[in-house]
Design an enzyme around this catalytic site. Sequence first.
Site, PDB file in Angstrom:
ATOM      1  CD  GLU A   1     -23.271 -43.208  -6.389  1.00  0.00           C
ATOM      2  OE1 GLU A   1     -24.123 -44.076  -6.333  1.00  0.00           O
ATOM      3  OE2 GLU A   1     -23.112 -42.352  -5.488  1.00  0.00           O
TER       4      GLU A   1
HETATM    5  C1  TNX Z   1     -23.389 -45.204  -3.143  1.00  0.00           C
HETATM    6  S1  TNX Z   1     -21.006 -46.660  -3.515  1.00  0.00           S
HETATM    7  C2  TNX Z   1     -22.413 -44.264  -2.875  1.00  0.00           C
HETATM    8  C3  TNX Z   1     -22.599 -43.339  -1.765  1.00  0.00           C
HETATM    9  C4  TNX Z   1     -23.861 -43.587  -1.011  1.00  0.00           C
HETATM   10  C5  TNX Z   1     -24.143 -45.062  -0.915  1.00  0.00           C
HETATM   11  C6  TNX Z   1     -25.374 -45.378  -0.138  1.00  0.00           C
HETATM   12  C7  TNX Z   1     -20.389 -45.261  -3.602  1.00  0.00           C
HETATM   13  C8  TNX Z   1     -18.981 -45.225  -3.842  1.00  0.00           C
HETATM   14  N1  TNX Z   1     -21.185 -44.195  -3.484  1.00  0.00           N
HETATM   15  O1  TNX Z   1     -22.560 -42.022  -2.250  1.00  0.00           O
HETATM   16  O2  TNX Z   1     -23.738 -43.029   0.250  1.00  0.00           O
HETATM   17  O3  TNX Z   1     -24.295 -45.587  -2.213  1.00  0.00           O
HETATM   18  O4  TNX Z   1     -25.570 -46.731   0.025  1.00  0.00           O
END
Ligand code: TNX
Length: 707
Positions: free
Chosen positions: A349
């Site tokens: 992200e």
């Molecule tokens: C996505 S999936 C994230 C996290 C969040 C989560 C909540 C991923 C590698 N990163 O930063 O906590 O969704 O569901």
Amino acid sequence: MSRLHRRGRRLAALVAVTLTLPLTATVTQAVAAPPAPAPSPYALVPLPVSQQAVGGQGFALTPRTRISVLSKDSAAVGVGTYLSKLLAPATGYDLRVVKDTKAPKNAVVLDPNGPESLGAEGYTLTSGTDGVVVKAHGAEGLFRGVQTLRQLLPAAVESRTRQSRSWTVSPVQISDSPRYEYRGVMLDVARRFYPVDQVKRYIDEAAAYKINTLHLHLTDDQGWRIAIDALPDLTKVGASTQSGFTGGTDWYYTAADYKEIVSYATSRFMTVVPEIDGPGHTEAALASVPGLNCDNKAKAPYSGFEVGISLYCLDDGTHIGNTRRFLKTVIKAVAKLTPGPYIHLGGDETPQATPEGYAAYVKAATDATVGRDKTVMGWHQLGQAPVPAGSLLQYWGEDDDRESIGTPDETDSVRFVRNGVAQGARFVMSPSDHAYLDMKYDVGTPYGLSWSGYVPVQRSYDWDPATVTGKLDGTGAIVPAQKIAGVEAALWADRAYEGSNALPTPATTWPTPQAYADYMSFPRLPALAEVGWSPQSARDWNGFRQRLAQQGPRWTAAGIGYYAAPGIPWPGVVRTVEGVHTIVTGGIALENGGSASDGSDLLMWATNRGNNQTWTIAPQSDGTYTMTNKSSGKCAEATGGAGATVVQRACDGRTAQRWRITPTADDQSTITSAGTGLVLTAASTANGAKATQQPDTGSVLQHWTID
Ligand code: TNX
């Protein structure tokens, strides 16, 4: 697709399974039929590779039973001591651990001299009237076998207080080894800080299901949780917040705390994987180290609930150099404290990162990791940049990604995974719509999120790591089977409070991290543990839910605050047909399709327990029931012949709206129209499939769980 750019609710999210009508004709055979596979005599989770019932009463433990270790090896003796301590509180026995050269009778024998063919974690376990023998090739296999032994004792053995009763190990012969070498669980200690004791308790809970890896998500926007001597502000400033909390002074692990966690995990044959996330999810670092920001000014510590808000400055050589030096310092310190092979570098992200900036981060982080002789681990996004061959990438995609495979619009996730495979990476599977423990079970779950849909227990169980990176029909996996290291359940903590559909208020109730973890992990963590351990061909939901139900009393005895999810026949929980229910088959629920009109077809959708899927089942004087939809207020009605759809219509008491509900041998029900004599049948398990009427064939799509 990242959840940051998520479209609305997914439609064709479930694999379509066409209705099969099994033939039940009896065939007389001239030759002897092959022996039927041995039934599973005991409710073991994860299911062992093979188990055979043995005659007799089993082995009765007494205060004089000895734990006999056929080795001087301290790790093997350690497993004996662990077992003795495990049994002590409930039994009140202080079982002696003795080093022996040959197996005595009337003992629990732990023999680490088994053949190499058992592998590091395989074991055999034989229990009978004379005693119990667990055999493995080394201490680790003994430890896994001891977890099975535990489940062969009465559930009360999990109690932390003395229970006066007898303690018999069920008689059985088991031979077992794992499907995958990596079976992990992740704790998000960054968004919500877990004190050392709560981490230890969670280690024990997970070890009971043969989980062998603890991934600690140590850094994120909302907090930096590991002390780095050379950079004291990381914890002085960066650890002062959590999601929803400010002003902390000790919301981090000192080097001594972290060592304590690692050594506790090691004693449970669990490897700790520390994650230092970047280049996004870094607000806590940016608040602590000014030079990581483009304007060289520290950010304010962050306690909010957004994602995708932060990025190391990677715009120019000076700042890339700052990031490199920072990561080198941090990774050196973390690597020193970590005996396990992996350092997890995050990589998820980062919407604002340029490809060059992202690659600069990956280069800096992977150089620092390789420089400390550690193996790179990261979220699957890391695969977009050059990574060392043999890196371990963690796949967290979902059905939307699978749907795009082979189309001109493959998602970023699919492309990054392909790029990782091409670079020789291996993979751990954490598909968010099966393995994310922070997804709500259903609409009634107080905590967590639902951006990847609801994840009821069946969804956490019913998937195969070998096909989960393939198309929805299970073909075309983009990660080859031999590159799959295993499975990890991920317990994020962005929304670890009650009423998590909205932001918290001062009146919000926050469970302890342990209570949150228990509720979200049990029963889904054991389901995922079985996905990682047991042979795919031996796994089926219906058998699993029966075995899982028997774990409930163990959790109660151990004080684990689990969610007694519907659809699982928990002992002592009587579910009456009369009342308010969801009506589920194959993981999908009967609903009114969001329509309020008379005559509209009933449909099948992924279970969410909303009003569309809620039915009041009311007994009638003739022994039948009406089923009234909560959202439309209309009754389920059957007219026509075989294959006709079932509709909803204003309730009027006619026979067409009356149903006979009959229990089946597999603890579900058939629902038969009193009017047509045909049974309610889901046309398939695809979202939007029709609810139809068919002759009773015994198909699973005619066996309903009335939750
Ligand atoms: C996505 S999936 C994230 C996290 C969040 C989560 C909540 C991923 C590698 N990163 O930063 O906590 O969704 O569901």
